[in-house]
Write an enzyme that holds these catalytic residues in place. Sequence first.
Site, PDB file in Angstrom:
ATOM      1  N   SER A  86       3.074  -6.153  38.510  1.00 34.60           N
ATOM      2  CA  SER A  86       1.846  -5.399  38.235  1.00 34.60           C
ATOM      3  C   SER A  86       0.609  -6.276  38.106  1.00 34.60           C
ATOM      4  O   SER A  86      -0.479  -5.770  37.806  1.00 34.60           O
ATOM      5  CB  SER A  86       2.025  -4.588  36.952  1.00 34.60           C
ATOM      6  N   THR A 198      -0.528  -3.958  33.801  1.00 34.46           N
ATOM      7  CA  THR A 198      -1.712  -4.826  33.759  1.00 34.46           C
ATOM      8  C   THR A 198      -1.439  -5.774  32.604  1.00 34.46           C
ATOM      9  O   THR A 198      -0.542  -5.523  31.808  1.00 34.46           O
ATOM     10  CB  THR A 198      -2.958  -3.963  33.412  1.00 34.46           C
ATOM     11  N   THR A 216      -4.838  -7.444  36.924  1.00 32.97           N
ATOM     12  CA  THR A 216      -3.880  -6.436  37.401  1.00 32.97           C
ATOM     13  C   THR A 216      -3.830  -6.378  38.928  1.00 32.97           C
ATOM     14  O   THR A 216      -4.780  -6.794  39.598  1.00 32.97           O
ATOM     15  CB  THR A 216      -4.302  -5.033  36.882  1.00 32.97           C
ATOM     16  N   ARG A 226      -9.499   1.222  46.211  1.00 31.68           N
ATOM     17  CA  ARG A 226      -9.577   1.814  44.855  1.00 31.68           C
ATOM     18  C   ARG A 226      -9.615   0.691  43.822  1.00 31.68           C
ATOM     19  O   ARG A 226      -8.828  -0.238  43.882  1.00 31.68           O
ATOM     20  CB  ARG A 226      -8.360   2.706  44.610  1.00 31.68           C
ATOM     21  N   THR A 249      -4.575  -1.036  29.307  1.00 32.17           N
ATOM     22  CA  THR A 249      -3.614  -0.976  30.406  1.00 32.17           C
ATOM     23  C   THR A 249      -3.229   0.493  30.597  1.00 32.17           C
ATOM     24  O   THR A 249      -3.492   1.317  29.726  1.00 32.17           O
ATOM     25  CB  THR A 249      -2.332  -1.785  30.097  1.00 32.17           C
ATOM     26  N   GLY A 250      -2.604   0.780  31.731  1.00 33.47           N
ATOM     27  CA  GLY A 250      -2.199   2.167  31.977  1.00 33.47           C
ATOM     28  C   GLY A 250      -3.119   2.826  32.984  1.00 33.47           C
ATOM     29  O   GLY A 250      -3.770   2.146  33.786  1.00 33.47           O
TER      30      GLY A 250
HETATM   31  N1  GLY Z   1      -5.112  -0.081  34.414  1.00 32.42           N
HETATM   32  C1  GLY Z   1      -4.906  -0.564  35.698  1.00 32.42           C
HETATM   33  C2  GLY Z   1      -5.337   0.335  36.755  1.00 32.42           C
HETATM   34  O1  GLY Z   1      -5.356   1.544  36.586  1.00 32.42           O
HETATM   35  O2  GLY Z   1      -5.651  -0.141  37.823  1.00 32.42           O
END
Ligand code: GLY
Length: 344
Positions: A86, A198, A216, A226, A249-250
């Site tokens: 990740s 992340t 990340t 994106r 994170t998330g």
């Molecule tokens: N939190 C990492 C992402 O959504 O890219």
Amino acid sequence: MIDRRKFIKTMSMLGLSMPAMAKSFSGRSGNSSVVKNNPIILCSRGEKWGKKVLKPGWDILRKGGQLLDAVERSANVTELDPEDSSVGYGGLPNENGVVQLDASIMYGPTHNCGSVAAIEGIKTPSSVARLVMERTDHIHIVGKGAQNFARAHGFKVENLLTERARKSWLRWRENISDKDDWFPPKDGNYDKNRPNGTINVLAVDRAGDIAGITTTSGLAWKIPGRIGDSPIIGAGLYVDNEAGAAGATGRGEEILRTCGSFFVVEQMRAGKSPQEACEALCERIIYINGGKEKVNFNDKIVALNKNGEVGCAAIRGSKGSEPELAFWSKNGFEVFKGTFLIEN
Ligand code: GLY
């Protein structure tokens, strides 16, 4: 004329009380007495990664080395490790099978910051983010421009897609539809999870200065280009030398729409503990999504103040599998278990 009742209602929806507002407008932290000579470094992982990631950063901090070197060296550990899918090298790719990385860095004493987004071919995007901060007048550089900037600073452009990540991507690609020309193998199981792990690294040095990094590979199988919360200052990372630091994170889209890390730091400035501030963000995300029943994603936030107090909360979790962070301080290595608002 401002309707006072409406004003107070809006403030309470934001989790701010009137006295807290007054403090936050003064721009001063709720923590008046700062403990010096109490360095600490944390990351948003548990025991296994925590030990590996924090060791080089802690070695720098305990010897009185540079704060930014400490957070960078620690973030580089996950970025360079192909076992982590990740972050950095070995991260899961976008929908075209290309690894695009996001990272940010922020330095509390000056509010200087830098970030790169959707950068390809560079294993350590947090080091490039640091150069954006220190060697340009800009804050965000994205895509090809970020890669060119890294190349100009001597970074090697490499293939970041490991065999493990390529196979995961291929399995996802083959399972998207039974109406296209890609067939999944007859045997294997397919993991429908779309990871968006992340790592955040936050630290306070001996002088009581604060800095942080978020890095990340973003949401697996994302649309090319994106970017999530991680490279956006105030979303995936925010650091203020008086109030503290926070990293997320998330699911990045939720952190972006709440300016999550900035929200948490401002809650600390208003007098909340790092733990209370992290929980306030989770409550806010659930609130703007229409309540617990409507929330089918997860976010986690970690925070640290100048006195070395830490906080960690997630939207979802379960008993025995609470959100956690790890930190290294004068007392040694510790794992801190946080709270969650929705039981899985
Ligand atoms: N939190 C990492 C992402 O959504 O890219």
